[in-house]
Motif scaffolding. Structure first.
Motif, PDB file in Angstrom:
ATOM      1  N   ASN A  11       2.408   1.370  -2.016  1.00 18.64           N
ATOM      2  CA  ASN A  11       2.065   0.913  -0.604  1.00 18.64           C
ATOM      3  C   ASN A  11       0.215   1.261  -0.062  1.00 18.64           C
ATOM      4  O   ASN A  11      -0.441   1.672   1.239  1.00 18.64           O
ATOM      5  CB  ASN A  11       2.849   1.872   1.082  1.00 18.64           C
ATOM      6  N   ARG A  12      -0.609   1.145  -1.322  1.00 19.18           N
ATOM      7  CA  ARG A  12      -1.295   1.159  -1.614  1.00 19.18           C
ATOM      8  C   ARG A  12      -2.448   2.502  -1.035  1.00 19.18           C
ATOM      9  O   ARG A  12      -3.476   2.756  -0.698  1.00 19.18           O
ATOM     10  CB  ARG A  12      -2.393   0.152  -0.632  1.00 19.18           C
ATOM     11  N   PHE A  63      -2.435  -1.645   6.096  1.00 14.84           N
ATOM     12  CA  PHE A  63      -1.846  -0.171   6.367  1.00 14.84           C
ATOM     13  C   PHE A  63      -1.768   0.510   4.906  1.00 14.84           C
ATOM     14  O   PHE A  63      -0.931  -0.522   3.600  1.00 14.84           O
ATOM     15  CB  PHE A  63      -0.439   0.030   6.678  1.00 14.84           C
ATOM     16  N   SER A  64      -2.281   1.805   4.355  1.00 12.69           N
ATOM     17  CA  SER A  64      -1.855   2.446   3.170  1.00 12.69           C
ATOM     18  C   SER A  64      -1.096   3.676   3.748  1.00 12.69           C
ATOM     19  O   SER A  64      -1.311   4.473   4.534  1.00 12.69           O
ATOM     20  CB  SER A  64      -3.461   3.064   2.632  1.00 12.69           C
ATOM     21  N   LEU A  65      -0.462   3.973   3.094  1.00 14.68           N
ATOM     22  CA  LEU A  65       0.419   5.285   2.751  1.00 14.68           C
ATOM     23  C   LEU A  65       0.053   6.318   1.644  1.00 14.68           C
ATOM     24  O   LEU A  65       0.066   5.999   0.542  1.00 14.68           O
ATOM     25  CB  LEU A  65       1.960   5.280   2.385  1.00 14.68           C
ATOM     26  N   ASN A  76      -8.540  -4.713 -11.636  1.00 13.25           N
ATOM     27  CA  ASN A  76     -10.163  -5.452 -10.434  1.00 13.25           C
ATOM     28  C   ASN A  76     -10.080  -5.441  -9.438  1.00 13.25           C
ATOM     29  O   ASN A  76     -11.194  -6.212  -9.133  1.00 13.25           O
ATOM     30  CB  ASN A  76     -10.551  -6.674 -11.297  1.00 13.25           C
ATOM     31  N   ARG A  77      -8.975  -5.220  -8.468  1.00 11.82           N
ATOM     32  CA  ARG A  77      -8.855  -5.264  -6.727  1.00 11.82           C
ATOM     33  C   ARG A  77      -8.979  -4.447  -6.679  1.00 11.82           C
ATOM     34  O   ARG A  77      -7.890  -3.377  -7.635  1.00 11.82           O
ATOM     35  CB  ARG A  77      -7.865  -6.744  -6.604  1.00 11.82           C
ATOM     36  N   PHE A  78      -9.277  -3.683  -5.861  1.00  7.03           N
ATOM     37  CA  PHE A  78      -9.155  -2.259  -5.256  1.00  7.03           C
ATOM     38  C   PHE A  78      -8.611  -2.685  -3.620  1.00  7.03           C
ATOM     39  O   PHE A  78      -9.426  -2.937  -3.241  1.00  7.03           O
ATOM     40  CB  PHE A  78     -10.105  -1.679  -5.068  1.00  7.03           C
ATOM     41  N   ASP A  79      -7.883  -2.041  -3.121  1.00  6.17           N
ATOM     42  CA  ASP A  79      -7.836  -2.221  -1.022  1.00  6.17           C
ATOM     43  C   ASP A  79      -9.215  -1.201  -0.791  1.00  6.17           C
ATOM     44  O   ASP A  79      -9.551  -1.495   0.298  1.00  6.17           O
ATOM     45  CB  ASP A  79      -6.570  -1.628  -0.994  1.00  6.17           C
ATOM     46  N   LYS A  80      -9.462  -0.175  -1.090  1.00  7.45           N
ATOM     47  CA  LYS A  80     -10.506   0.377  -0.517  1.00  7.45           C
ATOM     48  C   LYS A  80     -11.651   1.417  -1.553  1.00  7.45           C
ATOM     49  O   LYS A  80     -10.789   1.295  -2.782  1.00  7.45           O
ATOM     50  CB  LYS A  80      -9.819   1.531   0.496  1.00  7.45           C
TER      51      LYS A  80
END
Lengths: 656, 244
Positions: free
Chosen positions: A418-419, A395-397, A465-469
């Protein structure tokens, strides 16, 4: 500048005033989305008395000032970035007389104003030069570069040049008319496959508000928008000066289905323009939902109310009902943010547990609030902990803070943790447009779980280098240092998940080619990769520092930020610009500002302009060329202009 | 399109050309049993050369019906669709894409391999030409290994040869062109006059190719393929063949 005879007359008239601005030049060099801007001005105290002359430049908050120099009657003052305490100590040892500098942040348009003021005798010549650097982020499919032009008076030699160099080619470049209709035809764009030059050089006559006026019409935002060519979905890898930058912005992918819980503050303070604009924005946002999306709405004041207890599909019937519901809301009461967010997360968790959520869909909470919590849990750090505890990784906020009474730092922290991202919405006539624009940025997620990696031992000091979306129209950027290698090729591997499919992409770059190319480009910024890496690293460290759980960790991050900022000469919240004369006997200090406490400094109404981007008058903003007549101290009346006491009326700046 | 059929048991290569019209879609593999179909659409050169308009494959589609996934390879890019979602990729980057039982492996500016359920592979090779050439156009080649697993229902211009026919070649003699022998081929109850020739396999070298000696069957493979080549023209890139 060569002036026509009419302009010569105008210039004589201007010169007859107490302050003459002979030259005002702005030059931006953009290479691969990284911009270095220089603002130069030449001013004369053409009055008969000593007076204070200021040089104020508005710069985007995201930029870092990298240098400032000034020449006062042949005495050069050079700037250098130092750790704050070091800079303050040095400043304390040799405070410049009759000179001051500072950086003031206004509660408007994410701007800072760099201010310098010098008190000089008549006939004095002063040259100012300010440098700042920033990275442009892609939003809604383009990069936007903005320059704030406020010369304050007619200038014989007024010129703006923006040079763009994009190694993979420029797809399009244009200059929306944000300065005013009067100047629309005066902005010229020349472009080739990979370069563009935008120039704005109005004559004295063209600068005037009207034919016989003596004041300038140049007072606003100069905007350039452009995008680059992309010949592959794998992105663009560039190597220069021992550093690499990878840009990733795929297109032609089907968007992922979304699950959104809109959490809207309907407390009493939202009454009026804020609620009206929110309702207007929500009508368009809800219309954008498709049958593959799921959503619900939670509106909250001191109570929390759900339009639907469960997520529902974005069918036309549901959307129509939701729109009616929103229109019927009457703001009143207190603010219980904690309970609202807990309920939102619960809704997503329930849907997930019941198998209603497609495992490859994107789940978001979009919070819109205008104030601090007043009911229920009111301690912000506790709310932050509560949210983090119940949120799931998938989940993202996203937080939107309307107006200036909201604690934006809090909203930013809970979003970052929270991404998601936070955005400030200015409570004015185009708040609805701001809300819609924000939503457009997140309405089309194309990829989840993106990772950009490099072979072992090929790179170091890699930024996030890591992305949620990844959202359509945006761009992910990773930078780092290239380690010595026998190979002259650097390879990157990008993995991501799209709707129903997993992707792995490979990109290669020659490690020497770009430097050779940059050497041929007259207006490129050859150090861009090194500076961009430092810029990104510092920005990320600042975010990490805000979320650091312990004082020890925070201190470590602080040290790193300071070291990088000093090495790369960036003015950051932890470093300051020390400006000193050649003999180091006079020093000025420009400190990076804190955000004004929320609730104060309302910023006043914005200027006109459909874009809403016209600069906003802050509580006190003198015109750029501050003219303050000061009586010469009697004891020095015959002495001459060696040392002048500070005038009785000064503009207070930071560190006073 | 120049077809080369490798017959492992007979240890020989047989080749033929299909001379059809631009826009026609030829069925290459049609397997109603596994639900796999491979079709190719013809394009033409920019203008006739020596009075003749050449045709090539400009698009090749692999459609796997059980998952509803289709992969269409064009000279400009690769598109993947599952009915509800569609994604496209360019030739500009090496990439691997997996959805359900279908894996697409793209090698930058070279070729793409579509693998279905790990046991059926189709490789499409990109042939790029100079953009400003007055006649030539970019085109595609296709390579399908003999090891692919099909159902007994498989057919198509290439699929039919997964069940290797018995072929015998005899009476090899000098041909009209002294560099090219001729012979008599017996296959599928037909007696054909064939010519020894050279075709190209471009998998190792997309520009020059490597020579493949083969027995060339004239008249668009008449007698070697089942029926007439026109019976392999299908209406769309996803169409299965109705067996002749």
């Amino acid at each position: 500048a060569i002036l026509t005879s009419e302009e010569q007359e105008d210039f004589e008239a201007i010169r007859g005033e107490d302050i003459t601005v002979k030259r005002y030049q702005v030059e931006s060099r953009i290479t691969s989305r990284f911009a270095h801007t220089t603002v130069r001005s030449s001013v004369v105290n053409s009055g008969s008395k000593a007076q204070s002359i200021g040089f104020n430049v508005q710069i985007p908050k995201r930029a870092f000032i990298s240098n400032f120099t000034m020449n006062v009657n042949g005495i050069t003052f050079m700037g250098s970035v130092k750790e704050k305490t070091v800079a303050r100590n040095l400043y304390a040892q040799a405070r410049a007389r009759g000179k001051a500098a500072g950086i003031v942040r206004a509660n408007s348009q994410d701007l800072e104003t760099f201010k310098t003021e010098v008190h000089v005798p008549p006939g004095s010549n002063i040259e100012f030069e300010l440098h700042y650097q920033e990275m442009m982020h892609r939003k809604l499919g383009f990069y936007e570069h903005t320059l704030f032009l406020q010369p304050g008076r007619l200038v014989p030699n007024f010129q703006v040049d923006v040079y763009i160099y994009e190694p993979k080619g420029i797809a399009n470049v244009h200059t929306p008319n944000t300065l005013g209709d009067q100047f629309a035809e005066l902005i010229h764009v020349t472009s080739t496959k990979d370069k563009a030059h935008v120039v704005f050089k109005p004559t004295l006559q063209q600068q005037k508000k009207c034919e016989n006026c003596t004041n300038t019409a140049i007072d606003g935002v100069f905007t350039i928008k452009y995008d680059v060519n992309r010949d592959s979905n794998a992105g663009e890898l560039q190597v220069s000066d021992g550093h690499f930058v990878q840009f990733f912005a795929p297109s032609n992918l089907s968007p992922l289905p979304k699950n959104i819980v809109f959490v809207i503050d309907v407390s009493g303070s939202m009454w009026g323009v804020k609620m009206k604009q929110t309702v207007e924005a929500m009508q368009a946002i809800l219309d954008d939902l498709s049958i593959d999306d799921h959503f619900s709405i939670i509106d909250f004041n001191h109570n929390v109310r759900c339009w639907s207890e469960d997520l529902v599909p974005g069918s036309s019937l549901q959307v129509a009902d939701a729109k009616k519901y929103i229109q019927s809301i009457k703001p009143n009461g207190g603010t219980n943010i904690n309970e609202a967010l807990m309920r939102a997360v619960q809704m997503l968790v329930k849907a997930s547990n019941q198998g209603l959520i497609d495992p490859r869909s994107v789940s978001m909470i979009i919070l819109v609030s205008d104030g601090d919590p007043t009911v229920g849990e009111i301690k912000l750090s506790t709310i932050q902990k509560n949210v983090k505890r119940v949120m799931r990784e998938e989940f993202s906020l996203f937080s939107l803070g309307i107006g200036f009474d909201v604690d934006y730092d809090f909203l930013e922290r809970i979003a970052m943790e929270n991404r998601g991202i936070a955005q400030r919405i200015y409570a004015n006539h185009d708040a609805a447009e701001q809300l819609r624009t924000f939503y457009s940025q997140v309405s089309a997620p194309l990829l989840r779980r993106i990772t950009i990696q490099f072979p072992e031992d090929s790179v170091s000091d890699v930024t996030q280098n890591r992305f949620d979306k990844y959202f359509s129209g945006s761009e992910l950027v990773v930078a780092g240092k290239v380690l010595p290698s026998d190979s002259d090729t650097l390879t990157s591997f990008t993995t991501a998940s799209a709707a129903l499919l997993d992707i792995t992409m490979e990109t290669e770059a020659d490690t020497t080619e770009l430097d050779q190319e940059l050497a041929k480009q007259q207006h490129s910024f050859t150090g861009f990769a090194r500076q961009m890496w430092a810029y990104l690293t510092i920005k990320q460290l600042i975010s990490e520092r805000a979320l650091a759980p312990t004082a020890v960790k925070k201190r470590k991050i602080t040290q790193r930020i300071m070291a990088l900022a000093v090495e790369h000469q960036f003015v950051t919240p932890l470093t300051a610009l020390l400006v000193e004369s050649e003999d180091a006997r006079e020093r000025l200090l420009a400190d990076s500002p804190k955000d004004p406490k929320h609730g104060c400094c309302s910023g006043g109404p914005p200027g006109g302009g459909s874009s809403g981007l016209a600069p906003v008058q802050v509580v006190y903003q003198p015109p750029p060329w501050v003219q303050m007549t000061t009586p010469a101290p009697p004891s020095q009346a015959e002495k001459g202009p060696e040392e002048w006491a500070l005038p009785q009326r000064v503009n207070l700046v930071d560190n006073d | 399109p120049h077809f080369i059929i490798h017959l492992p048991t007979s240890n020989m290569d047989v080749c033929f050309n299909i001379d059809s019209k631009p826009g026609d879609i030829l069925n290459l593999v049609s397997d109603a049993g596994t639900g796999l179909v491979v079709n190719g659409r013809l394009i033409s050169s920019k203008q006739p050369h020596k009075g003749k308009l050449s045709t090539y494959f400009g698009a090749i589609s692999v459609y796997y019906e059980p998952d509803g996934i289709s992969v269409t390879v064009h000279t400009g890019g690769i598109a993947m669709s599952d009915g509800a979602n569609s994604h496209s990729f360019t030739w500009g980057a090496t990439a691997e894409v997996t959805q359900d039982g279908v894996r697409i492996s793209i090698v930058k500016n070279s070729h793409v391999t579509v693998t279905v359920n790990n046991h059926t592979q189709v490789m499409v090779l990109l042939h790029r030409v100079w953009k400003k050439h007055p006649v030539n156009v970019d085109f595609l080649g296709i390579y399908i290994p003999s090891s692919n697993q099909y159902s007994p229902l498989v057919h198509g211009l290439i699929g039919q040869f997964s069940r290797e026919p018995e072929v015998s070649v005899h009476d090899v003699r000098p041909g009209v062109d002294p560099m090219k022998n001729e012979a008599t081929m017996e296959v599928k109850g037909n007696r054909l006059q064939v010519t020894r020739g050279l075709q190209k396999d471009y998998r190792s070298d997309a520009k020059r190719g490597s020579a493949v000696s083969c027995w060339f069957v004239h008249n668009s493979g008449k007698g070697f393929i089942d029926g007439h080549y026109s019976q392999y023209i299908v209406p769309s890139l996803h169409s299965f063949l109705h067996a002749p």
